[in-house]
Motif scaffolding. Structure first.
Motif, PDB file in Angstrom:
ATOM      1  N   ALA A  73       0.896  -1.005   0.204  1.00  0.00           N
ATOM      2  CA  ALA A  73       0.054   0.160  -0.349  1.00  0.00           C
ATOM      3  C   ALA A  73       0.965   0.670  -0.154  1.00  0.00           C
ATOM      4  N   VAL A  74       0.545   2.314  -1.178  1.00  0.00           N
ATOM      5  CA  VAL A  74       1.572   3.707  -1.067  1.00  0.00           C
ATOM      6  C   VAL A  74       0.610   4.391  -0.372  1.00  0.00           C
ATOM      7  N   ASP A  75       0.323   5.104   0.278  1.00  0.00           N
ATOM      8  CA  ASP A  75       0.415   6.339   0.542  1.00  0.00           C
ATOM      9  C   ASP A  75       1.376   7.894   0.865  1.00  0.00           C
ATOM     10  N   GLY A  76       0.843   9.367   0.693  1.00  0.00           N
ATOM     11  CA  GLY A  76       1.713   9.873   0.631  1.00  0.00           C
ATOM     12  C   GLY A  76       3.010   9.499   0.795  1.00  0.00           C
ATOM     13  N   TYR A  77       3.394   9.681  -0.380  1.00  0.00           N
ATOM     14  CA  TYR A  77       4.508   8.280  -0.865  1.00  0.00           C
ATOM     15  C   TYR A  77       5.538   7.365   0.609  1.00  0.00           C
ATOM     16  N   ALA A 117      -3.343   1.813   1.650  1.00  0.00           N
ATOM     17  CA  ALA A 117      -3.568   2.990   2.610  1.00  0.00           C
ATOM     18  C   ALA A 117      -4.209   4.407   1.557  1.00  0.00           C
ATOM     19  N   ASP A 118      -4.803   5.219   2.478  1.00  0.00           N
ATOM     20  CA  ASP A 118      -5.674   6.134   1.933  1.00  0.00           C
ATOM     21  C   ASP A 118      -5.694   7.106   2.976  1.00  0.00           C
ATOM     22  N   GLN A 119      -5.456   8.616   2.984  1.00  0.00           N
ATOM     23  CA  GLN A 119      -5.545  10.003   3.586  1.00  0.00           C
ATOM     24  C   GLN A 119      -4.873   9.215   5.054  1.00  0.00           C
ATOM     25  N   GLY A 120      -4.070   9.411   5.321  1.00  0.00           N
ATOM     26  CA  GLY A 120      -3.108   8.582   6.935  1.00  0.00           C
ATOM     27  C   GLY A 120      -4.182   7.906   7.124  1.00  0.00           C
ATOM     28  N   LYS A 121      -4.888   7.098   6.727  1.00  0.00           N
ATOM     29  CA  LYS A 121      -5.453   5.929   7.285  1.00  0.00           C
ATOM     30  C   LYS A 121      -5.084   4.444   6.386  1.00  0.00           C
ATOM     31  N   LEU A 122      -4.990   3.327   7.720  1.00  0.00           N
ATOM     32  CA  LEU A 122      -4.826   1.821   6.441  1.00  0.00           C
ATOM     33  C   LEU A 122      -5.640   1.302   6.773  1.00  0.00           C
ATOM     34  N   TYR A 123      -6.569   0.885   5.559  1.00  0.00           N
ATOM     35  CA  TYR A 123      -7.687  -0.248   5.961  1.00  0.00           C
ATOM     36  C   TYR A 123      -6.994  -1.842   5.716  1.00  0.00           C
ATOM     37  N   TRP A 124      -7.908  -2.599   5.994  1.00  0.00           N
ATOM     38  CA  TRP A 124      -7.228  -4.306   5.571  1.00  0.00           C
ATOM     39  C   TRP A 124      -8.688  -4.906   6.302  1.00  0.00           C
ATOM     40  N   VAL A 125      -8.225  -6.725   5.707  1.00  0.00           N
ATOM     41  CA  VAL A 125      -9.266  -7.521   6.120  1.00  0.00           C
ATOM     42  C   VAL A 125      -8.757  -8.701   6.829  1.00  0.00           C
ATOM     43  N   ALA A 127      -8.147 -12.276   8.805  1.00  0.00           N
ATOM     44  CA  ALA A 127      -9.059 -13.575   8.391  1.00  0.00           C
ATOM     45  C   ALA A 127     -10.044 -14.336   7.814  1.00  0.00           C
ATOM     46  N   THR A 128     -11.153 -13.711   8.809  1.00  0.00           N
ATOM     47  CA  THR A 128     -13.165 -13.879   9.432  1.00  0.00           C
ATOM     48  C   THR A 128     -13.451 -13.131   8.299  1.00  0.00           C
ATOM     49  N   GLY A 129     -12.688 -12.438   7.628  1.00  0.00           N
ATOM     50  CA  GLY A 129     -13.748 -11.565   6.259  1.00  0.00           C
ATOM     51  C   GLY A 129     -14.014 -10.831   7.458  1.00  0.00           C
ATOM     52  N   ARG A 130     -13.427  -9.590   8.283  1.00  0.00           N
ATOM     53  CA  ARG A 130     -14.384  -8.152   8.292  1.00  0.00           C
ATOM     54  C   ARG A 130     -13.095  -7.366   8.044  1.00  0.00           C
ATOM     55  N   LEU A 131     -13.438  -6.191   8.059  1.00  0.00           N
ATOM     56  CA  LEU A 131     -12.684  -4.501   7.394  1.00  0.00           C
ATOM     57  C   LEU A 131     -12.759  -3.797   8.495  1.00  0.00           C
ATOM     58  N   TYR A 132     -11.616  -3.635   8.804  1.00  0.00           N
ATOM     59  CA  TYR A 132     -10.759  -2.805   9.970  1.00  0.00           C
ATOM     60  C   TYR A 132     -10.140  -1.504   9.362  1.00  0.00           C
ATOM     61  N   GLN A 133     -10.613  -0.465  10.309  1.00  0.00           N
ATOM     62  CA  GLN A 133      -9.863   0.666   9.904  1.00  0.00           C
ATOM     63  C   GLN A 133      -8.487   1.587  10.495  1.00  0.00           C
ATOM     64  N   GLY A 134      -7.664   1.858  10.550  1.00  0.00           N
ATOM     65  CA  GLY A 134      -6.950   2.510  11.613  1.00  0.00           C
ATOM     66  C   GLY A 134      -6.214   3.948  11.490  1.00  0.00           C
ATOM     67  N   PHE A 156      -9.654  -4.470  -4.149  1.00  0.00           N
ATOM     68  CA  PHE A 156     -10.544  -3.916  -2.232  1.00  0.00           C
ATOM     69  C   PHE A 156      -9.176  -2.681  -3.023  1.00  0.00           C
ATOM     70  N   ALA A 157      -9.408  -1.560  -3.000  1.00  0.00           N
ATOM     71  CA  ALA A 157      -9.086  -0.387  -3.179  1.00  0.00           C
ATOM     72  C   ALA A 157      -9.528   0.712  -2.804  1.00  0.00           C
ATOM     73  N   VAL A 158      -8.864   1.883  -2.445  1.00  0.00           N
ATOM     74  CA  VAL A 158      -9.575   3.371  -1.804  1.00  0.00           C
ATOM     75  C   VAL A 158      -9.164   4.459  -2.136  1.00  0.00           C
ATOM     76  N   ASP A 159      -9.745   5.246  -2.360  1.00  0.00           N
ATOM     77  CA  ASP A 159      -9.921   6.243  -3.304  1.00  0.00           C
ATOM     78  C   ASP A 159      -9.945   7.273  -2.985  1.00  0.00           C
ATOM     79  N   ASN A 160      -9.381   8.581  -1.959  1.00  0.00           N
ATOM     80  CA  ASN A 160     -10.050   9.788  -0.881  1.00  0.00           C
ATOM     81  C   ASN A 160     -11.550   9.609  -0.491  1.00  0.00           C
TER      82      ASN A 160
END
Length: 263
Positions: A73-77, A117-125, A127-134, A156-160
């Motif tokens: 993942a890449v965000d803000g280089y 990664a998007d705008q200083g936040k990380l998203y991930w799934v 092993a049980t198929g639940r989506l998190y954000q941090g 899965f992708a995130v844009d702004n």
């Protein structure tokens, strides 16, 4: 007469060299000596049948050799990745002088995959198929929260702040946003997207076709995607991230983290 004959031979030789270069125009990249940089070659002809110039993805440089990432993942280089082979360490690094400088890790016991990664936040799934954000803060993740109980996806992708995903067993590409901390499905942007890689940047989606090496892109407008064309007919990367029209991918055979642009 000898001068005319010599001139004719030079012309024929030039035509032969040109023919060979056109034949090899489908080659994706060519290495320039041992410098770590490569000469970008077009992945198709530079002009179409209508005489209009077409654009192709071209390699600019190799950011790191012996890169064994399994997720990227890449965000803000800033780069975030997990090494393959069952690693649970979420690593990070940033670019310095055209090379990836490995900084350390955000989490040694990270259980996620499909990281974005998007705008200083990380998203991930998980092993049980639940989506998190941090929140990415300094050298760690903060304010981790569950945003979707069931998120069994293969792309899965995130844009702004806008999420795009494709569920297991489906070719439909969904879009949605977080509302009050929970994912809200806002519809389908494309009914049948057969892709094996997906990235998003500034309202444009990029994907690699499932049964070929074609890298395509499309503009999302009013909840629907309009395909714009092919950026590479021979994209061999395994991972793909796009930020500000900069492309990052893993060439798995050479284990190289690459950077390129569309020209």
């Amino acid at each position: 007469m000898r001068i005319i004959k010599l001139t004719t031979q030079l012309i024929l030789l030039s035509l032969l060299c040109f023919a060979l270069s056109v034949t090899d125009a489908g080659a994706q990249f060519s290495r320039e000596d041992n410098s770590g940089f490569r000469i970008p070659l077009p992945m198709g002809m530079l002009t179409g049948g209508d005489g209009k110039k077409t654009v192709t993805l071209q390699l600019e440089t190799v950011l790191q050799e012996n890169f064994i990432g399994d997720q990227l993942a890449v965000d803000g280089y800033m780069f975030y990745w997990i090494n393959r082979g069952g690693s649970t360490t979420l690593r990070y690094g940033k670019l310095r002088a055209g090379q990836l400088d490995v900084g350390g890790y955000l989490d040694k016991n990270f259980s996620g995959h499909l990281i974005v990664a998007d705008q200083g936040k990380l998203y991930w799934v998980d092993a049980t198929g639940r989506l998190y954000q941090g929140d990415i803060e300094g050298e760690g993740l903060r304010n981790e929260k569950l945003v979707a109980e069931k998120f069994n996806v293969k792309l899965f992708a995130v844009d702004n702040g806008t999420l795009y995903w494709q569920e297991d067993g489906s070719n439909a590409l969904h879009t949605g946003m977080l509302v009050d901390g929970k994912l809200q499905d806002e519809g389908i942007v494309r009914d049948n997207l057969r892709a094996k890689l997906l990235a998003a940047d500034k309202g444009v989606l990029y994907w690699v076709e499932r049964n070929s090496r074609a890298l395509r892109h499309g503009q999302v407008t009013e909840g629907k995607m309009k395909e714009l064309g092919v950026l590479s007919s021979n994209f061999t990367g395994k991972l793909l991230a796009v930020e500000n029209a900069n492309f990052f991918w893993l060439e798995q055979r050479q284990e190289e983290l690459c950077y390129g642009r569309v020209r």
